[in-house]
Structure formats: C-alpha cells, structure tokens
Design a protein around this motif. Sequence first.
Motif, short mmCIF file in Angstrom:
data_model
loop_
_atom_site.label_atom_id
_atom_site.label_comp_id
_atom_site.label_asym_id
_atom_site.label_seq_id
_atom_site.Cartn_x
_atom_site.Cartn_y
_atom_site.Cartn_z
N ASP A 17 0.80 -1.22 0.00
CA ASP A 17 0.00 0.00 0.00
C ASP A 17 0.84 1.27 0.00
OD1 ASP A 17 -2.30 -1.49 0.01
OD2 ASP A 17 -2.74 -1.21 2.13
N ASP A 18 1.97 1.26 0.71
CA ASP A 18 2.70 2.52 0.91
C ASP A 18 3.97 2.63 0.06
OD1 ASP A 18 4.31 0.67 2.21
OD2 ASP A 18 4.71 1.94 3.94
N ASN A 19 4.11 1.75 -0.93
CA ASN A 19 5.37 1.65 -1.68
C ASN A 19 5.17 2.15 -3.11
OD1 ASN A 19 7.69 0.84 -3.08
ND2 ASN A 19 7.93 -1.00 -1.86
N LEU A 20 5.70 3.32 -3.42
CA LEU A 20 5.54 3.90 -4.75
C LEU A 20 6.10 2.99 -5.84
CD1 LEU A 20 4.73 6.32 -6.55
CD2 LEU A 20 7.01 7.25 -6.15
N GLY A 21 7.20 2.32 -5.59
CA GLY A 21 7.77 1.43 -6.58
C GLY A 21 6.82 0.31 -6.96
N ASN A 181 21.25 20.46 -9.50
CA ASN A 181 22.00 20.90 -8.32
C ASN A 181 21.66 20.13 -7.05
OD1 ASN A 181 19.45 21.88 -7.91
ND2 ASN A 181 20.06 23.99 -7.49
N LEU A 182 20.94 19.00 -7.19
CA LEU A 182 20.56 18.22 -6.03
C LEU A 182 21.23 16.84 -6.05
CD1 LEU A 182 16.70 18.88 -5.88
CD2 LEU A 182 18.54 20.15 -4.74
N LEU A 183 21.40 16.28 -4.86
CA LEU A 183 21.82 14.89 -4.68
C LEU A 183 20.72 14.24 -3.84
CD1 LEU A 183 23.90 12.57 -4.84
CD2 LEU A 183 24.94 13.50 -2.75
N ALA A 184 19.91 13.39 -4.47
CA ALA A 184 18.76 12.78 -3.81
C ALA A 184 19.18 11.52 -3.06
CB ALA A 184 17.67 12.45 -4.83
N VAL A 185 18.63 11.35 -1.87
CA VAL A 185 18.94 10.18 -1.05
C VAL A 185 17.64 9.61 -0.50
CG1 VAL A 185 20.25 9.29 0.92
CG2 VAL A 185 21.13 11.25 -0.38
N THR A 186 17.42 8.33 -0.70
CA THR A 186 16.26 7.65 -0.12
C THR A 186 16.68 6.25 0.29
OG1 THR A 186 13.95 6.98 -0.49
CG2 THR A 186 15.40 6.97 -2.43
N MET A 187 16.53 5.94 1.57
CA MET A 187 17.06 4.69 2.12
C MET A 187 15.98 3.92 2.86
SD MET A 187 20.28 4.86 1.16
CE MET A 187 21.19 3.68 2.16
N ARG A 188 16.14 2.60 2.87
CA ARG A 188 15.19 1.70 3.51
C ARG A 188 15.21 1.87 5.03
NH1 ARG A 188 13.81 -3.15 0.18
NH2 ARG A 188 13.02 -3.92 2.17
N PHE A 189 14.02 1.74 5.63
CA PHE A 189 13.90 1.84 7.08
C PHE A 189 14.34 0.55 7.78
CE2 PHE A 189 10.19 -0.60 6.06
CZ PHE A 189 9.88 -1.33 7.20
N ASP A 190 14.36 -0.58 7.04
CA ASP A 190 14.55 -1.89 7.65
C ASP A 190 15.95 -2.46 7.41
OD1 ASP A 190 14.17 -2.23 4.94
OD2 ASP A 190 12.75 -3.89 5.11
N ARG A 191 16.93 -1.60 7.23
CA ARG A 191 18.31 -2.01 7.08
C ARG A 191 19.17 -1.31 8.12
NH1 ARG A 191 15.88 -5.07 4.40
NH2 ARG A 191 16.28 -5.77 2.27
N PRO A 192 20.37 -1.81 8.41
CA PRO A 192 21.21 -1.15 9.42
C PRO A 192 21.51 0.30 9.04
CG PRO A 192 22.06 -3.34 8.88
CD PRO A 192 20.98 -3.06 7.89
N TRP A 193 21.61 1.15 10.05
CA TRP A 193 22.00 2.54 9.83
C TRP A 193 23.38 2.56 9.18
CZ3 TRP A 193 20.00 7.16 9.55
CH2 TRP A 193 20.79 8.30 9.71
N ALA A 220 6.31 5.02 2.67
CA ALA A 220 5.94 5.80 3.85
C ALA A 220 6.74 5.39 5.08
CB ALA A 220 4.44 5.65 4.11
N ARG A 221 7.01 4.10 5.22
CA ARG A 221 7.75 3.63 6.39
C ARG A 221 9.20 4.11 6.41
NH1 ARG A 221 6.44 -2.41 5.02
NH2 ARG A 221 6.27 -1.37 2.99
N ASP A 222 9.69 4.60 5.28
CA ASP A 222 11.06 5.12 5.22
C ASP A 222 11.18 6.56 5.71
OD1 ASP A 222 11.83 2.73 4.05
OD2 ASP A 222 11.91 3.53 2.01
N ALA A 223 10.06 7.24 5.96
CA ALA A 223 10.09 8.66 6.28
C ALA A 223 10.95 8.99 7.50
CB ALA A 223 8.68 9.20 6.44
#
Length: 349
Positions: A17-21, A181-193, A220-223
């Motif tokens: 439900d919350d996964n754009l991919g 001029n941007l560097l986009a970053v999006t990371m999983r919530f369920d992996r080690p920091w 959404a859970r990655d927010a």
Amino acid sequence: MNTKATQNVFAHLAGQDDNLGDSALRIAYLDALRGSGRHLHVFIGTPTTDYGAGFPKAPDITYYVHRAEWVNAEKASVRPVHAFNAGEINPRPGIFPVPRRAAECARVLRSGGALIVSGIGVKDVGKLGQVTFDAAFRSASVFSWRDQGSRDAAGFGEFAPDWAYSLGAPVDEWTPRSARNLLAVTMRFDRPWPGDAWLADLKRLSATTGTKIVTLAQVARDAPRAVRLAEAVGGEYIVPASMRHDDLDVVARSIYSRSLAVVSDRAHGLIIGATEGAFPIGSGSDPQKIGRLLTAAGLGGLVGRYEELAEFTDRFSEHLDSLGPSISAARADVAHLTRTIRAAMDAVA
C-alpha cells in the motif's frame, strides 16, 4: 463473457500500500496489457486510497478489490488472458506458485487462453535450490524475468529490465546536467544505519559534485529514516503534499529531474531516479537485488555495500555519460517485451 469485439485480460496487480515502486512497476505493466479491443480486469486487492490513486481510471479497466469476484469473472470468460503479478517473489521451499494459483494458470491454458508471466524477480536467488516451479507456470505463453540472475537461477524463461524503466521523461527532455544541483537520497527503514563513515562519504560526494543533499521517502515507512539522514548530513527532507501515489510520484520525479544522482538501497528509488536523469548509485548493507535490477539495464557499475560509497565518488564522473544510452536501451527492451506480449494475446483473441 468474450465477444468478437472484446478480449478480457485479467491482471493481478496487488502491491504494498505505501510503496511507490510497487504501483509504478504495475502501472507500467498495465499499460503494456492495454490495447484496442481489450478490457482489463484488474485485481488490486484492498489497498488504501494511496496505492489505488496511482492507477488510471478508464472505460477499458474494471478494478476488483475482492479476489473471488475477479476469479469468477475470469472463469466465465472465453479464452481469457491471465497476467500473473509482476514484481518480487520470495518462494518458500516446495512448489511455486501455490496450488490455487497454479490451478488458475493451468485452467487458462486449458481453455485456449494466454498466460503472461512478465517482470517478476526473485528476492534472493540463492534460495531457489529447494523450489520447483509448477509445470503450468513454466508453460506460460510469455515468460520474462526482470533480471538475468533470477532467470539463470530458475533455469527457464527470458529476461528484460523492470517495467518501471519504461516510465519517466524522454531522455532528450531531461534537465541538462549543468542545471542539476541536487543529490537525492532515499534509504530503507529496515536495514542497518549506514554509519558515520558513510555519512561523511555522502557529504564528500555532495561537495565533489557541487550538489545539495535532499532526502525523500518513496515508501511511507522510510520517512523517519529520511528525516534522520537529512539531519545527520545537514540536508533537507522533502515533505510530499500527501502519500497518495499519484501525488508522491509527481514529487519524487520532480526531485529526481533536478538531481545529478540518487543514492539509495531502494530498487525503485534508483530506477525511477534513473528514468528522470539522476544517475543511480546503489549503496546498501545487502545490495545483491538492487545490483541485479540495475545490471539488467546496464547500470550496475556503481552498486555496492556502504563502505564502497567513497570509491563510487571517485569514479562517478566516468559513468555519467552512460545513463542516457542505458535508459534508452532498457526502454527498447521493454518495448520489445510489450510487443511480444501483445502478439501472444492476439494469438488467442
């Protein structure tokens, strides 16, 4: 249920439900199945309004939230087309698909219809040793994996890049590299920091490329992780107007269209970014899946574990010119697959 003027296509397109991919790849798959003289019967499960908002509303599409109604409509149809769900599969030891799903595939083939299995990929190819694929599943009219590793591990079928590569802006309409001029970053919530060294490497990549770090959440859970990352590197977390997938898709693509690169361990963060002209840098604690999905499009050169990000910064400029040709080639491969699917559907119409 079929008439001479209408071919009924039954597509299973449920996703998270919350996964754009999840919605992006299935919307692209849906587009490939549509055409003159066809009516699409789409099972999307019982998603929130967020997931369903991404799908087109059109006279040639009927959506179902109850699977039994969808199955009964298929049973009543003459020579139906059954489109097996695209995306990730994670089979347990034994027979795949489960008996009920395998029976659906067999019934369609026995009735003279077409079975389309296209755009699926295995989560972990190393776990397929105890999996047996059902005979009906292997006998599909079209069978195409979304990466070579999945195809090789399974031992049958063809492969083509993920459906989501077919979406996005045309390569010749991408924002010029000099204006990104941007560097986009999006990371999983369920992996080690990723840790302090990785954060320092990310800031060095930003400084080297003269870009500003922005973070976003396609899931959404990655927010919370996106917020934390922005705070850790002095970047900006971009808040979408809503998490409806139609709204989120616009926001994500707007960010990627202004980004020189996207750093992520989310496969479709990297894919959607690449289709908008942001070079995909795959960085994760377990990058084997994202590596396979990017390699299928010729973009696996900068994919690795967290500790490899520093090396990717040093080699980044060498890879930039490959992005446009790789996306064009991936789209050509997906277009060829689409023609193959439509030919298979025409053969039973």
